[in-house]
Design a protein around this motif. Structure first.
Motif, short mmCIF file in Angstrom:
data_model
loop_
_atom_site.label_atom_id
_atom_site.label_comp_id
_atom_site.label_asym_id
_atom_site.label_seq_id
_atom_site.Cartn_x
_atom_site.Cartn_y
_atom_site.Cartn_z
N SER A 295 18.03 24.74 48.56
CA SER A 295 17.47 25.81 49.39
C SER A 295 17.62 27.16 48.69
O SER A 295 18.33 27.29 47.69
CB SER A 295 18.17 25.84 50.74
OG SER A 295 19.50 26.29 50.58
N GLU A 296 16.93 28.13 49.22
CA GLU A 296 16.97 29.48 48.64
C GLU A 296 18.39 30.06 48.70
O GLU A 296 18.84 30.71 47.76
CB GLU A 296 16.00 30.39 49.39
CG GLU A 296 15.85 31.76 48.78
CD GLU A 296 15.23 31.72 47.39
OE1 GLU A 296 15.61 32.59 46.58
OE2 GLU A 296 14.42 30.84 47.12
N ARG A 297 19.07 29.78 49.77
CA ARG A 297 20.45 30.28 49.91
C ARG A 297 21.37 29.64 48.87
O ARG A 297 22.22 30.31 48.29
CB ARG A 297 20.95 29.99 51.32
CG ARG A 297 22.28 30.58 51.61
CD ARG A 297 22.68 30.33 53.03
NE ARG A 297 23.46 31.46 53.46
CZ ARG A 297 23.65 31.81 54.69
NH1 ARG A 297 23.10 31.13 55.65
NH2 ARG A 297 24.38 32.85 54.98
N ASP A 298 21.19 28.34 48.62
CA ASP A 298 21.99 27.66 47.61
C ASP A 298 21.70 28.21 46.22
O ASP A 298 22.60 28.33 45.39
CB ASP A 298 21.74 26.15 47.64
CG ASP A 298 22.31 25.48 48.87
OD1 ASP A 298 23.21 26.06 49.50
OD2 ASP A 298 21.84 24.38 49.21
N LYS A 299 20.44 28.51 45.96
CA LYS A 299 20.07 29.08 44.66
C LYS A 299 20.73 30.44 44.46
O LYS A 299 21.23 30.74 43.38
CB LYS A 299 18.56 29.22 44.54
CG LYS A 299 17.84 27.91 44.39
CD LYS A 299 16.35 28.11 44.31
CE LYS A 299 15.61 26.79 44.29
NZ LYS A 299 14.16 26.97 44.28
N GLN A 300 20.72 31.26 45.50
CA GLN A 300 21.35 32.58 45.41
C GLN A 300 22.86 32.44 45.18
O GLN A 300 23.44 33.17 44.39
CB GLN A 300 21.08 33.40 46.66
CG GLN A 300 19.65 33.86 46.78
CD GLN A 300 19.40 34.58 48.10
OE1 GLN A 300 20.19 34.50 49.02
NE2 GLN A 300 18.27 35.27 48.18
N ALA A 301 23.48 31.49 45.87
CA ALA A 301 24.91 31.26 45.70
C ALA A 301 25.21 30.79 44.28
O ALA A 301 26.18 31.23 43.65
CB ALA A 301 25.42 30.24 46.71
#
Length: 83
Positions: free
Chosen positions: A2-8
């Motif tokens: 997900s986008e949140r996982d990519k940012q993390a």
């Protein structure tokens, strides 16, 4: 992913890069800082490669019998002794 996982993942990789820069500047703590950076990078690589189920899965929520808890606590030591 997900986008949140990519940012993390990006933030963790940036932190690892900053730790490597700090390790180059601080000769006394080079080994410690480098090992932390390696650990952070390994977290990202493991999730990207998808190694499957963890070696020691978390126990199910709820009360455990004393025998089950003892077995769960001893299991990591059995693996270390067998290597």
């Amino acid at each position: 992913m997900s986008e949140r996982d990519k940012q993390a993942a990006i933030m963790v990789m940036k932190a690892a890069g900053e730790l490597r820069k700090a390790a180059a500047l601080d000769k006394k703590r080079t080994a410690e800082l480098t090992s932390v950076a390696d650990y952070l990078e390994s977290i990202i690589h493991e999730s990207e490669l998808g190694y499957g189920d963890p070696l020691f899965p978390e126990p199910p929520p709820g009360p455990m019998l004393p025998e089950e808890e003892i077995k769960r606590m001893i299991k990591p030591f059995k693996v270390r002794l067998s290597r």
